[in-house]
Design an enzyme around this catalytic site. Structure first.
Site, PDB file in Angstrom:
ATOM      1  N   SER A   1       1.320   8.028 -17.016  1.00 16.24           N
ATOM      2  CA  SER A   1      -0.012   7.737 -16.464  1.00 16.24           C
ATOM      3  C   SER A   1      -1.029   8.565 -17.231  1.00 16.24           C
ATOM      4  O   SER A   1      -0.690   9.639 -17.755  1.00 16.24           O
ATOM      5  CB  SER A   1      -0.077   8.113 -14.980  1.00 16.24           C
TER       6      SER A   1
ATOM      7  N   TYR B   1       1.747  13.797  -7.858  1.00 13.72           N
ATOM      8  CA  TYR B   1       1.800  12.593  -8.704  1.00 13.72           C
ATOM      9  C   TYR B   1       1.453  12.949 -10.152  1.00 13.72           C
ATOM     10  O   TYR B   1       2.182  12.585 -11.082  1.00 13.72           O
ATOM     11  CB  TYR B   1       0.835  11.530  -8.171  1.00 13.72           C
TER      12      TYR B   1
HETATM   13  N1  NAD Z   1      -1.639   0.803 -11.292  1.00 15.93           N
HETATM   14  C1  NAD Z   1      -2.192   1.793 -11.943  1.00 15.93           C
HETATM   15  O1  NAD Z   1      -3.422   1.865 -12.046  1.00 15.93           O
HETATM   16  C2  NAD Z   1      -1.329   2.819 -12.639  1.00 15.93           C
HETATM   17  C3  NAD Z   1      -1.972   3.761 -13.448  1.00 15.93           C
HETATM   18  C4  NAD Z   1      -1.210   4.693 -14.128  1.00 15.93           C
HETATM   19  C5  NAD Z   1       0.171   4.660 -14.053  1.00 15.93           C
HETATM   20  N2  NAD Z   1       0.778   3.735 -13.250  1.00 15.93           N
HETATM   21  C6  NAD Z   1       2.250   3.728 -13.256  1.00 15.93           C
HETATM   22  O2  NAD Z   1       2.687   2.439 -13.634  1.00 15.93           O
HETATM   23  C7  NAD Z   1       3.973   2.158 -13.034  1.00 15.93           C
HETATM   24  C8  NAD Z   1       3.921   0.859 -12.268  1.00 15.93           C
HETATM   25  O3  NAD Z   1       2.970   1.027 -11.222  1.00 15.93           O
HETATM   26  P1  NAD Z   1       2.336  -0.179 -10.412  1.00 15.93           P
HETATM   27  O4  NAD Z   1       0.893   0.084 -10.357  1.00 15.93           O
HETATM   28  O5  NAD Z   1       2.853  -1.477 -10.890  1.00 15.93           O
HETATM   29  O6  NAD Z   1       2.916   0.216  -8.983  1.00 15.93           O
HETATM   30  P2  NAD Z   1       3.543  -0.644  -7.792  1.00 15.93           P
HETATM   31  O7  NAD Z   1       3.507   0.245  -6.602  1.00 15.93           O
HETATM   32  O8  NAD Z   1       2.862  -1.943  -7.733  1.00 15.93           O
HETATM   33  O9  NAD Z   1       5.034  -0.808  -8.297  1.00 15.93           O
HETATM   34  C9  NAD Z   1       5.955   0.253  -8.275  1.00 15.93           C
HETATM   35  C10 NAD Z   1       7.295  -0.319  -7.912  1.00 15.93           C
HETATM   36  O10 NAD Z   1       8.238   0.763  -7.842  1.00 15.93           O
HETATM   37  C11 NAD Z   1       9.100   0.471  -6.766  1.00 15.93           C
HETATM   38  N3  NAD Z   1       9.789   1.663  -6.272  1.00 15.93           N
HETATM   39  C12 NAD Z   1       9.270   2.665  -5.523  1.00 15.93           C
HETATM   40  N4  NAD Z   1      10.235   3.547  -5.197  1.00 15.93           N
HETATM   41  C13 NAD Z   1      11.373   3.112  -5.782  1.00 15.93           C
HETATM   42  C14 NAD Z   1      12.704   3.590  -5.818  1.00 15.93           C
HETATM   43  N5  NAD Z   1      13.052   4.714  -5.164  1.00 15.93           N
HETATM   44  N6  NAD Z   1      13.628   2.903  -6.514  1.00 15.93           N
HETATM   45  C15 NAD Z   1      13.273   1.748  -7.167  1.00 15.93           C
HETATM   46  N7  NAD Z   1      12.038   1.239  -7.158  1.00 15.93           N
HETATM   47  C16 NAD Z   1      11.101   1.905  -6.466  1.00 15.93           C
HETATM   48  C17 NAD Z   1       8.198  -0.129  -5.700  1.00 15.93           C
HETATM   49  O11 NAD Z   1       8.936  -0.851  -4.716  1.00 15.93           O
HETATM   50  C18 NAD Z   1       7.296  -1.003  -6.540  1.00 15.93           C
HETATM   51  O12 NAD Z   1       7.792  -2.324  -6.654  1.00 15.93           O
HETATM   52  C19 NAD Z   1       4.292   3.379 -12.166  1.00 15.93           C
HETATM   53  O13 NAD Z   1       5.094   4.269 -12.907  1.00 15.93           O
HETATM   54  C20 NAD Z   1       2.913   3.994 -11.931  1.00 15.93           C
HETATM   55  O14 NAD Z   1       2.997   5.375 -11.631  1.00 15.93           O
HETATM   56  C21 NAD Z   1       0.063   2.835 -12.526  1.00 15.93           C
END
Ligand code: NAD
Length: 253
Positions: A145, A159
């Site tokens: 991130s 986080y």
């Molecule tokens: N959306 C953003 O703006 C953003 C920004 C920076 C980084 N990220 C990172 O991008 C990645 C994807 O994020 P996203 O926004 O699609 O999030 P999201 O919450 O939509 O998806 C995350 C997924 O991880 C799954 N998950 C959670 N705990 C779990 C576990 N113990 N075992 C298996 N799966 C599990 C959830 O069920 C979910 O489907 C993550 O690593 C997040 O930290 C997101």
């Protein structure tokens, strides 16, 4: 010269029940890979599967809690079952946890956030490497991130620290495994329109961060999926240990 097809590659994507993980899994399958989409959310996984009409590759789903080392080992084993290889692992699963100041944090929240975001990725790397090292081939993509580089929000300490840990782990794994021809790369998304960002933004959409992003828009999951496919392709063959921001320019501010 382009090699984006990923035909026949064995790919595992964690956190693939929605958001970026779903888009990444679908993109690999469309590019001809044999994909296992893993998550703890079975309903979301079923939606991911339904979104993939049979095409160039294959997409199967598997329930896997990445906090459980044996479950991750089994997941990776399934991916290697057919050919003995796992070509690409995308450690994408993560959770935000409770956003409160460190002074009010709990041990349970620490365990949850680090359990998924850090230990889950470590288990994935450890077990994928068991298959990649003997074959002297493989790519691991860790989804970090921008918050791994820039601490932007009070209350998000766990986080942000978990994502900084992923940036560091990406370097360590790259250093250890370069000798085997294995690349380990990171990707640092900025604000991307996913259930995670929508849940933290609430009614406030688009979130105010949009004013700080030079490209003045929220990113889409396809922006991330395309970059992951490129990073794990031969077009990026000399990239390892780096974590690439895909953030609309936010880290430049
Ligand atoms: N959306 C953003 O703006 C953003 C920004 C920076 C980084 N990220 C990172 O991008 C990645 C994807 O994020 P996203 O926004 O699609 O999030 P999201 O919450 O939509 O998806 C995350 C997924 O991880 C799954 N998950 C959670 N705990 C779990 C576990 N113990 N075992 C298996 N799966 C599990 C959830 O069920 C979910 O489907 C993550 O690593 C997040 O930290 C997101």
């Amino acid at each position: 010269m382009t090699d984006l097809a990923h035909e026949g590659k064995s790919v595992v994507v964690t956190g693939a029940a929605g958001g970026m993980g779903r888009a990444i899994a679908l993109a690999y399958a469309a590019a001809g890979a044999s994909v296992i989409a893993a998550d703890v959310n079975d309903d979301g996984l079923a939606e991911t599967r339904a979104l993939y009409p049979d095409g160039a590759g294959t997409l199967v789903t598997r329930n896997c809690d990445v906090r459980n080392e044996q479950a991750v080992a089994d997941l990776v084993g399934q991916a290697a079952d057919k050919t003995g290889a796992i070509d690409i692992l995308v450690n994408n699963a993560a959770m935000l946890g409770e956003w409160v100041p460190i002074a009010e944090q709990t041990s349970e929240n620490l365990d949850r956030v680090f359990g998924v975001n850090v230990k889950g990725a470590i288990f994935g790397m450890k077990h994928a490497l068991q298959y990649m090292i003997p074959r002297k081939s493989g790519v691991i993509v860790n989804i970090a991130s921008v918050q791994g580089f820039r601490v932007a929000y009070a209350g998000a300490a766990f986080y942000a620290a978990s994502k900084a840990a992923l940036v560091s782990l990406t370097k360590s794994a790259a250093i250890e495994n370069g000798q085997y021809g294995i690349r380990v790369v990171g990707l640092a998304p900025g604000p991307i329109d996913t259930p995670m960002l929508r849940s933290s933004a609430g009614e406030d959409w688009p979130p105010p961060i949009i004013n700080d992003v030079p490209l003045a828009k929220i990113g889409q999951v396809e922006d991330i999926a395309r970059t992951v496919l490129w990073l794990s392709s031969n077009d990026a063959a000399y990239i390892s240990g780096a974590t690439l921001p895909v953030d609309g320019g936010w880290l430049a501010v």
